[in-house]
Write a protein that holds these residues in place. Structure first.
Motif, PDB file in Angstrom:
ATOM      1  N   LYS A  22       0.834  -1.218   0.000  1.00 53.28           N
ATOM      2  CA  LYS A  22       0.000   0.000   0.000  1.00 53.28           C
ATOM      3  C   LYS A  22       0.862   1.258   0.000  1.00 53.28           C
ATOM      4  CE  LYS A  22      -2.736   2.679   3.318  1.00 53.28           C
ATOM      5  NZ  LYS A  22      -1.677   3.560   3.856  1.00 53.28           N
ATOM      6  N   VAL A  26       0.790   4.036  -3.019  1.00 54.29           N
ATOM      7  CA  VAL A  26       0.194   5.365  -2.884  1.00 54.29           C
ATOM      8  C   VAL A  26       1.196   6.496  -3.156  1.00 54.29           C
ATOM      9  CG1 VAL A  26      -1.615   4.587  -1.306  1.00 54.29           C
ATOM     10  CG2 VAL A  26       0.524   5.517  -0.362  1.00 54.29           C
ATOM     11  N   ARG A  93      -4.299   9.952   3.531  1.00 56.64           N
ATOM     12  CA  ARG A  93      -3.064  10.630   3.877  1.00 56.64           C
ATOM     13  C   ARG A  93      -2.216  10.897   2.631  1.00 56.64           C
ATOM     14  NH1 ARG A  93      -1.855  13.742   7.635  1.00 56.64           N
ATOM     15  NH2 ARG A  93       0.353  14.028   7.861  1.00 56.64           N
ATOM     16  N   TYR A  97       1.188  13.392  -1.514  1.00 57.94           N
ATOM     17  CA  TYR A  97       2.213  13.149  -2.535  1.00 57.94           C
ATOM     18  C   TYR A  97       1.898  13.877  -3.842  1.00 57.94           C
ATOM     19  CZ  TYR A  97       4.037   9.518   0.544  1.00 57.94           C
ATOM     20  OH  TYR A  97       4.567   8.845   1.611  1.00 57.94           O
ATOM     21  N   PRO A 123       1.734  16.661  11.537  1.00 54.71           N
ATOM     22  CA  PRO A 123       2.094  17.872  10.793  1.00 54.71           C
ATOM     23  C   PRO A 123       2.820  17.554   9.489  1.00 54.71           C
ATOM     24  CG  PRO A 123       3.467  17.643  12.760  1.00 54.71           C
ATOM     25  CD  PRO A 123       2.487  16.514  12.793  1.00 54.71           C
ATOM     26  N   ILE A 124       2.899  18.554   8.614  1.00 61.29           N
ATOM     27  CA  ILE A 124       3.618  18.367   7.333  1.00 61.29           C
ATOM     28  C   ILE A 124       4.741  19.398   7.183  1.00 61.29           C
ATOM     29  CG2 ILE A 124       1.733  17.236   6.056  1.00 61.29           C
ATOM     30  CD1 ILE A 124       1.244  20.100   4.827  1.00 61.29           C
ATOM     31  N   MET A 163      13.060  15.103  11.887  1.00 56.34           N
ATOM     32  CA  MET A 163      12.786  13.744  12.341  1.00 56.34           C
ATOM     33  C   MET A 163      12.642  12.864  11.108  1.00 56.34           C
ATOM     34  SD  MET A 163       9.844  15.475  11.922  1.00 56.34           S
ATOM     35  CE  MET A 163       9.722  16.357  13.453  1.00 56.34           C
ATOM     36  N   VAL A 166       8.674   9.386   6.678  1.00 57.53           N
ATOM     37  CA  VAL A 166       8.439   8.656   5.425  1.00 57.53           C
ATOM     38  C   VAL A 166       7.826   9.600   4.390  1.00 57.53           C
ATOM     39  CG1 VAL A 166       6.997   6.841   4.390  1.00 57.53           C
ATOM     40  CG2 VAL A 166       8.172   6.424   6.565  1.00 57.53           C
ATOM     41  N   GLY A 167       6.752  10.289   4.821  1.00 57.26           N
ATOM     42  CA  GLY A 167       6.023  11.141   3.884  1.00 57.26           C
ATOM     43  C   GLY A 167       6.890  12.257   3.343  1.00 57.26           C
ATOM     44  N   VAL A 329       6.959   6.432  17.307  1.00 60.26           N
ATOM     45  CA  VAL A 329       6.833   7.237  16.084  1.00 60.26           C
ATOM     46  C   VAL A 329       5.749   8.307  16.226  1.00 60.26           C
ATOM     47  CG1 VAL A 329       6.332   7.180  13.601  1.00 60.26           C
ATOM     48  CG2 VAL A 329       7.703   5.350  14.635  1.00 60.26           C
ATOM     49  N   PHE A 330       4.553   7.910  16.660  1.00 63.97           N
ATOM     50  CA  PHE A 330       3.443   8.870  16.746  1.00 63.97           C
ATOM     51  C   PHE A 330       3.163   9.245  18.207  1.00 63.97           C
ATOM     52  CE2 PHE A 330       2.646   7.018  12.532  1.00 63.97           C
ATOM     53  CZ  PHE A 330       2.586   8.194  11.800  1.00 63.97           C
ATOM     54  N   ARG A 333      -1.202   6.357  19.692  1.00 60.93           N
ATOM     55  CA  ARG A 333      -1.678   5.304  18.791  1.00 60.93           C
ATOM     56  C   ARG A 333      -2.339   4.197  19.607  1.00 60.93           C
ATOM     57  NH1 ARG A 333       1.029   3.406  13.066  1.00 60.93           N
ATOM     58  NH2 ARG A 333      -0.995   2.756  12.299  1.00 60.93           N
TER      59      ARG A 333
HETATM   60  C1  UD1 Z   1       3.653   7.102   6.752  1.00 61.18           C
HETATM   61  C2  UD1 Z   1       2.709   5.977   6.442  1.00 61.18           C
HETATM   62  C3  UD1 Z   1       2.071   5.457   7.722  1.00 61.18           C
HETATM   63  C4  UD1 Z   1       3.160   5.082   8.729  1.00 61.18           C
HETATM   64  C5  UD1 Z   1       4.167   6.207   8.914  1.00 61.18           C
HETATM   65  C6  UD1 Z   1       5.362   5.788   9.757  1.00 61.18           C
HETATM   66  C7  UD1 Z   1       1.889   6.473   4.237  1.00 61.18           C
HETATM   67  C8  UD1 Z   1       0.781   6.980   3.394  1.00 61.18           C
HETATM   68  N1  UD1 Z   1       1.685   6.472   5.559  1.00 61.18           N
HETATM   69  O1  UD1 Z   1       2.883   8.152   7.362  1.00 61.18           O
HETATM   70  O2  UD1 Z   1       1.305   4.309   7.385  1.00 61.18           O
HETATM   71  O3  UD1 Z   1       2.554   4.810   9.976  1.00 61.18           O
HETATM   72  O4  UD1 Z   1       4.674   6.637   7.640  1.00 61.18           O
HETATM   73  O5  UD1 Z   1       5.988   4.674   9.215  1.00 61.18           O
HETATM   74  O6  UD1 Z   1       2.919   6.040   3.751  1.00 61.18           O
HETATM   75  N2  UD1 Z   1       6.244  14.414  11.319  1.00 61.18           N
HETATM   76  C9  UD1 Z   1       6.341  15.759  11.613  1.00 61.18           C
HETATM   77  N3  UD1 Z   1       6.387  16.640  10.564  1.00 61.18           N
HETATM   78  C10 UD1 Z   1       6.316  16.230   9.256  1.00 61.18           C
HETATM   79  C11 UD1 Z   1       6.201  14.858   8.984  1.00 61.18           C
HETATM   80  C12 UD1 Z   1       6.178  13.965  10.022  1.00 61.18           C
HETATM   81  O7  UD1 Z   1       6.396  16.161  12.762  1.00 61.18           O
HETATM   82  O8  UD1 Z   1       6.351  17.085   8.368  1.00 61.18           O
HETATM   83  C13 UD1 Z   1       6.222  13.431  12.423  1.00 61.18           C
HETATM   84  C14 UD1 Z   1       4.875  12.680  12.535  1.00 61.18           C
HETATM   85  O9  UD1 Z   1       3.944  13.394  13.297  1.00 61.18           O
HETATM   86  C15 UD1 Z   1       5.322  11.391  13.176  1.00 61.18           C
HETATM   87  C16 UD1 Z   1       6.719  11.159  12.590  1.00 61.18           C
HETATM   88  O10 UD1 Z   1       7.158  12.427  12.128  1.00 61.18           O
HETATM   89  O11 UD1 Z   1       5.432  11.560  14.559  1.00 61.18           O
HETATM   90  C17 UD1 Z   1       6.773  10.179  11.444  1.00 61.18           C
HETATM   91  O12 UD1 Z   1       5.761  10.492  10.506  1.00 61.18           O
HETATM   92  P1  UD1 Z   1       5.889  10.093   8.957  1.00 61.18           P
HETATM   93  O13 UD1 Z   1       6.965   9.073   8.794  1.00 61.18           O
HETATM   94  O14 UD1 Z   1       5.980  11.335   8.162  1.00 61.18           O
HETATM   95  O15 UD1 Z   1       4.472   9.400   8.709  1.00 61.18           O
HETATM   96  P2  UD1 Z   1       3.486   9.620   7.511  1.00 61.18           P
HETATM   97  O16 UD1 Z   1       4.234   9.933   6.257  1.00 61.18           O
HETATM   98  O17 UD1 Z   1       2.367  10.507   7.925  1.00 61.18           O
END
Ligand code: UD1
Length: 430
Positions: A22, A26, A93, A97, A123-124, A163, A166-167, A329-330, A333
């Motif tokens: 998945k 995506v 989510r 991309y 956050p992004i 940090m 992944v996204g 990570v989060f 959860r």
């Molecule tokens: C992706 C996955 C999700 C998985 C997660 C961690 C997709 C669509 N989703 O989510 O299934 O659980 O990776 O493996 O692929 N963070 C920030 N600022 C940012 C980006 C992230 O503070 O700009 C923090 C997040 O709140 C979190 C941590 O970094 O605490 C990791 O998040 P991230 O790896 O970015 O997860 P997602 O991309 O949202």
């Protein structure tokens, strides 16, 4: 309302075939926006997140043709519209991309803020930091992410992520593939789907080095051409069925996997006294005796995945002794824990830590899938429980699992999809 009804207590025996990943699909589907020509993408999972992204691409003017059950052709040569519909984008989510992909292709993107599982604050800011480092102006307002480069083409730049995200890693890779210069991402995520996205882009003509390490270098190219690419197997889907065998007992061959991607999960199962045999493209999981306790801390890859935390918790509810789960990570959860308690589990949560005192058995109950992976965990608990469990909120599960009911029924689980009309009279739909 559609639900899963599970009569628990039946050990699982047989073979399960894993679908495409998945979290790779995506990102790779939006990546097709960068390609001038037809991308044939194979091993696409049939899940609702994928259907939504394909719809979003079609709204933008992409031609999408289904070749067979798991293969699509996407041609983004003639994109005419750049407005991503809010109704589609807010549901998942991965719609974020589209920002990186549209910015990379056209130097301009306006995408509604993404939805997805509620795992606390998501956050992004790191995505934005990356786009800005590449010369973009980015505004987040009125529910939209607006990014543009005045020159019309992303310049490339260096970004050190605060940090491991992944996204953000994947979004920056998307924006950088067609940049005029070199982009360097430090403290990059190393998940298998990061490598898969890089391999997809490279097979279409990109120049990305270091994916799978914490420094990724992307030398922008002028054009990406079409080609054929097959998505990797889903690490988390495989891990979910591994956890199901632990909880329900049995002996299952899980095939079409990359065993290396499962090492972090296999290691925990071995600690729990479960037999795991690695084959070339399969793992065999056997549980015959009691489940041993263990501690689990979720971390970025190659650590134990946060997306497996609720499923391993389901198995640990039945372990002999006390296990400690730490979410690394989060922020939050553990929203699913109250549902487990309804089934007789003993769990205490304090911030990022959950203490699970194993019980001899769980009891079937009506429970709610509050997000995708929590939903999978409810199913696992239901498979192991005494009596009937009804799981509602299954649209969350269908976002990320292809034919969960069929795959589990194929290894002997007593699970089916039912619809419950408003007056609460149940009618079976198969
Ligand atoms: C992706 C996955 C999700 C998985 C997660 C961690 C997709 C669509 N989703 O989510 O299934 O659980 O990776 O493996 O692929 N963070 C920030 N600022 C940012 C980006 C992230 O503070 O700009 C923090 C997040 O709140 C979190 C941590 O970094 O605490 C990791 O998040 P991230 O790896 O970015 O997860 P997602 O991309 O949202």
């Amino acid at each position: 309302m559609t639900k899963y009804e599970i009569m628990g207590g039946k050990p699982l025996h047989g073979t399960i075939t894993i679908s495409g990943a998945k979290n790779a699909a995506v990102a790779i589907i939006p990546a097709a926006l960068l390609v001038d020509g037809v991308c044939r993408i194979e091993n696409i999972p049939q899940i609702s997140d994928v259907s939504l992204l394909l719809q979003m691409l079609q709204e933008l003017g992409a031609e999408v043709r289904t070749v067979n059950r798991s293969t699509v052709d996407i041609d983004c040569s003639h994109i005419r519209n750049r407005q991503v519909p809010y109704e589609l984008a807010r549901k998942i989510r991965a719609s974020y991309y589209l920002v990186g992909a549209l910015l990379g292709r056209f130097g301009w993107a306006e995408v509604p803020l993404p939805g997805g599982c509620d795992l606390g604050g998501r956050p992004i800011d790191q995505h934005v930091k990356g786009f800005v480092a590449m010369g973009a102006q980015v505004d987040v307002h009125s529910g939209l992410i607006c990014a543009r480069v005045p020159e019309g083409r992303v310049a490339g730049g260096s970004v050190y992520l605060d940090m491991v995200s992944v996204g953000a890693t994947m979004n920056i890779m998307l924006a950088a593939a067609l940049a005029s210069g070199m982009t360097v991402i430090e403290n990059a995520a190393k998940e298998p789907h990061i490598v898969d996205l890089a391999n997809f882009l490279n097979s279409m003509g990109a120049n990305i080095m270091g994916a799978g390490t914490d420094v990724i270098k992307i030398r922008g190219v002028k054009r990406l051409r079409g080609g054929t690419y097959s998505i990797i197997p889903d690490q988390i889907e495989a891990g979910t069925y591994m956890a199901a065998v632990v909880a329900a007992g049995g002996d299952v061959l899980i095939q079409n996997v990359i065993p290396k991607h499962l090492d972090c999960i296999t290691a925990k199962l071995l600690e729990m006294g479960v037999a795991v045999e690695e084959l070339d493209d399969a793992v065999r999981v056997r549980r015959t005796g009691p489940i041993g306790r263990t501690n689990v801390k979720t971390m970025p890859y190659p650590g134990f995945p946060t997306d497996m935390q609720p499923q391993i918790a389901a198995a640990l509810c039945l372990a002999t002794g006390t296990s400690v789960l730490t979410e690394g990570v989060f922020d939050s959860r553990y929203r699913y824990v109250d549902e487990f308690r309804r089934m007789g589990a003993h769990i205490q949560v304090d911030g990022k830590v959950a203490v699970i005192e194993g019980v001899p058995y769980l009891t079937g109950a009506p429970v709610h899938a509050c997000d995708l992976r929590a939903g999978a965990a409810m199913v696992i608990a239901g498979l192991a429980a005494r009596g009937v469990t009804e799981v509602d909120g299954i649209h969350h599960i269908e976002r990320g699992y292809e034919d969960l009911v069929g795959k589990l029924a194929g290894v002997g689980a007593d699970i089916r999809c039912i619809t419950t009309p408003d007056n609460d009279t149940q009618t079976q739909v198969g």
